[in-house]
Motif scaffolding. Sequence first.
Motif, short mmCIF file in Angstrom:
data_model
loop_
_atom_site.label_atom_id
_atom_site.label_comp_id
_atom_site.label_asym_id
_atom_site.label_seq_id
_atom_site.Cartn_x
_atom_site.Cartn_y
_atom_site.Cartn_z
N ALA A 492 0.83 -1.21 0.00
CA ALA A 492 0.00 0.00 0.00
C ALA A 492 0.87 1.26 0.00
CB ALA A 492 -0.92 -0.01 1.22
N THR A 493 1.96 1.23 0.73
CA THR A 493 2.85 2.40 0.78
C THR A 493 3.49 2.65 -0.58
OG1 THR A 493 3.33 2.01 3.13
CG2 THR A 493 4.89 3.38 1.90
N GLU A 494 3.97 1.61 -1.24
CA GLU A 494 4.59 1.79 -2.55
C GLU A 494 3.57 2.30 -3.57
OE1 GLU A 494 7.82 1.64 -2.99
OE2 GLU A 494 7.84 1.24 -0.85
N LYS A 495 2.34 1.82 -3.47
CA LYS A 495 1.30 2.29 -4.38
C LYS A 495 0.99 3.76 -4.12
CE LYS A 495 -3.38 1.34 -6.05
NZ LYS A 495 -4.60 0.52 -5.90
N ASP A 503 -8.17 8.94 -5.45
CA ASP A 503 -8.71 7.81 -4.70
C ASP A 503 -7.84 7.57 -3.46
OD1 ASP A 503 -9.68 5.39 -3.77
OD2 ASP A 503 -10.09 4.64 -5.79
N THR A 504 -8.44 7.28 -2.33
CA THR A 504 -7.70 7.08 -1.07
C THR A 504 -7.67 5.62 -0.65
OG1 THR A 504 -9.69 7.51 0.25
CG2 THR A 504 -8.27 9.40 -0.27
N ARG A 505 -7.98 4.69 -1.56
CA ARG A 505 -8.05 3.29 -1.14
C ARG A 505 -6.70 2.76 -0.67
NH1 ARG A 505 -11.26 0.57 -6.09
NH2 ARG A 505 -10.14 2.25 -7.16
N ILE A 511 -4.31 2.38 6.85
CA ILE A 511 -5.09 2.62 8.07
C ILE A 511 -5.68 1.31 8.60
CG2 ILE A 511 -7.22 3.68 8.93
CD1 ILE A 511 -6.63 6.07 7.11
N GLY A 512 -6.22 0.49 7.69
CA GLY A 512 -6.82 -0.77 8.13
C GLY A 512 -5.82 -1.70 8.77
N GLU A 513 -4.63 -1.82 8.17
CA GLU A 513 -3.61 -2.71 8.72
C GLU A 513 -3.09 -2.21 10.06
OE1 GLU A 513 -2.85 -5.70 7.46
OE2 GLU A 513 -4.45 -5.25 6.03
N LEU A 514 -2.95 -0.87 10.19
CA LEU A 514 -2.51 -0.31 11.47
C LEU A 514 -3.56 -0.55 12.55
CD1 LEU A 514 -0.90 3.08 10.36
CD2 LEU A 514 0.27 1.04 11.19
N ARG A 540 -6.26 11.40 10.02
CA ARG A 540 -6.39 12.84 9.83
C ARG A 540 -6.06 13.24 8.41
NH1 ARG A 540 -2.35 15.43 12.70
NH2 ARG A 540 -3.32 17.39 12.05
N LEU A 541 -5.00 12.63 7.84
CA LEU A 541 -4.59 13.00 6.49
C LEU A 541 -5.66 12.62 5.47
CD1 LEU A 541 -1.09 12.91 5.00
CD2 LEU A 541 -2.92 11.82 3.70
N VAL A 542 -6.22 11.41 5.58
CA VAL A 542 -7.25 10.97 4.64
C VAL A 542 -8.49 11.85 4.77
CG1 VAL A 542 -8.86 9.11 4.11
CG2 VAL A 542 -6.43 8.61 4.43
N SER A 543 -8.85 12.21 6.01
CA SER A 543 -10.01 13.07 6.21
C SER A 543 -9.80 14.42 5.54
CB SER A 543 -10.24 13.27 7.71
OG SER A 543 -11.29 14.19 7.95
N ALA A 544 -8.60 14.99 5.69
CA ALA A 544 -8.32 16.28 5.06
C ALA A 544 -8.31 16.14 3.54
CB ALA A 544 -6.97 16.80 5.56
N PHE A 545 -7.78 15.03 3.04
CA PHE A 545 -7.69 14.80 1.60
C PHE A 545 -9.08 14.68 0.98
CE2 PHE A 545 -6.89 12.30 -2.25
CZ PHE A 545 -5.79 12.96 -2.79
N ARG A 546 -9.98 14.00 1.68
CA ARG A 546 -11.34 13.85 1.16
C ARG A 546 -12.09 15.18 1.19
NH1 ARG A 546 -13.02 8.12 4.09
NH2 ARG A 546 -12.10 6.74 2.49
N ARG A 547 -11.79 15.95 2.22
CA ARG A 547 -12.48 17.24 2.36
C ARG A 547 -12.01 18.22 1.29
NH1 ARG A 547 -12.27 21.01 7.82
NH2 ARG A 547 -13.52 22.76 7.01
#
Length: 576
Positions: A492-495, A503-505, A511-514, A540-547
């Motif tokens: 996921a990190t390399e992707k 897309d934030t998948r 996030i899911g693995e953590l 927090r980063l994904v929330s800001a990115f989606r917003r």
Amino acid sequence: MVGDSALTIMHGKVWRQMPSAASKASDRRLPAEPEAEDLLQLLRKYISIVASRPIDKGNQEYLSSLLSSIDQLGGSAVARLRGNSISSDIRSLIRTFRQAGAASVPAIARMALRQLDLICDRQLPTQGTERLYLDGEVSPLTRRYSHVSVMFGAGLGMGDEISFLQFLRALFRQYQDARREIFSIYPDLWQTLLPEVRSFHYRAKPLRPLRHISSHARRMRDSESGLLLVVDFDGYDYHRIRLLRHTSLDILELSLGLRKVWFARGDSPWVETEDFALPRTVDNYAFLQIAGSRLLVDFPAENTWATLQPSKARKRDRCRRVILLNPISSKPVPLAPGDWSVIFRRILEGISGRASLHAIVFPGLDASSSSLARDVVAALGEEEGVTAGLLMGLSGGPITPHDGNLALVRALDDVDLCITVDTFTAHMVPLFGVNTTVIELKDSRAFWVPSPTSFYFTLGQVHEELPATVSHLLGSPSEDAKLRYGEAVVRATEKAFTSSSTDTRDLMVIIGELARYAELPGSRPQFETWARQWLMFWSRLVSAFRREPVSRGRLVSYLHRWRSSNFYKILIQGTR
């Protein structure tokens, strides 16, 4: 640094005046010894190093070699200036260094710099002799060279030199048929790292590189040309040395600290310069990656850091773990021998099952550092389950500047892990596939090694986070059931690094693995804390990115920080 009085030509084209056969013949009659101006330039450089470099137990021997060089350069300058009124001023200036104690030397050097500048400005006017500079982009190295010399300036620490390893390997691949050589103040460093290339040291021999290189430059045939790469933390100004002018020698200078390059062709009246305007977040290894891709042919744009030999399974005693410990630095280290005892006690307590520790303590090269190392050995020896001894030289006696690195690398065959303050061992040991935990004496992120086996800790983390990490690494990380999530995190990190999508998948996978890691029982409390901290950050980063979506490129610094974090490296240990 390059003199401010030098004339700079902006955005011009390089005019190349080819020397005639007659001028080439006269070049070979150039003086074999440097002129007074050259000697004073080198003298000023050495004094500025003493004035600016941190001095502590870890580099007293280094300081002694610098003072010896200052004395030699001053003596040579006085001899060349005989009959000139400036000679008595130089002689008096050098005498102050001979009479100084080690603690007062930096202050004396700062005063001497001011005096030397006043003396030279008054007695040695340079109008009409300055080099002519072209700002812009330095031309890449596409010329064929029969000789390639590399000189590391005396102001570079050993760790700084080691950071150039991948750059040098690429340079020497490009010129594999040329006569190749390296000059360094560290006698056995490049014999250790690049044994296939001839290396010479000039520790306490400040004129050795200049005499050697100028002699070869004068003897080159008309069909031959040479390249001199000069590397220093600040500019070394070798392109201004008169002894090297009007020869078939091109001089490329690279400043690690200033992020700047100078290129002086032997057949050109110009000196090309390039400032690499890089963000402060770009560390030294990344800068060298960028500079290498600009200057060298076929230098990869991606990270080229690699071990000299792959990680290997060491012959490990079922119970005994061997740790290389370097408690010595050029900066003050606020850890007493008793502190190291506490650290080792907690490491041992964190290893499951029956275990013992043996520490090989690096003693440095000076009597004061050796004394401290012996105190550390004595303190560790009082801990139950811990033994310790000093790293010895190849002959079985104390290490010297001529065998210290060779002895250290030989010892690594039996070492399971290294604990070091942020000094040269932080750069050397990871090259041999050994997990290395580094204690930062101050913020040193610009000097971090981009290795998956390097772990960095602040002084505030040495009694909790560091022992927990070392205990884990000395145990059996692959048996930790949680580490099966490491592969998914890596993918996921390399992707995330390569994705340009909004897309934030891929980020949600992290996030899911953590989240799953943090919920599983049985992990070390410190790792659970790290997992929750990073889980909160990525959420927090994904929330800001989606917003408010932004370009993925603007998130790369966060991804770099994540990938260089201790916790990410712990996760991927089971995937290596």
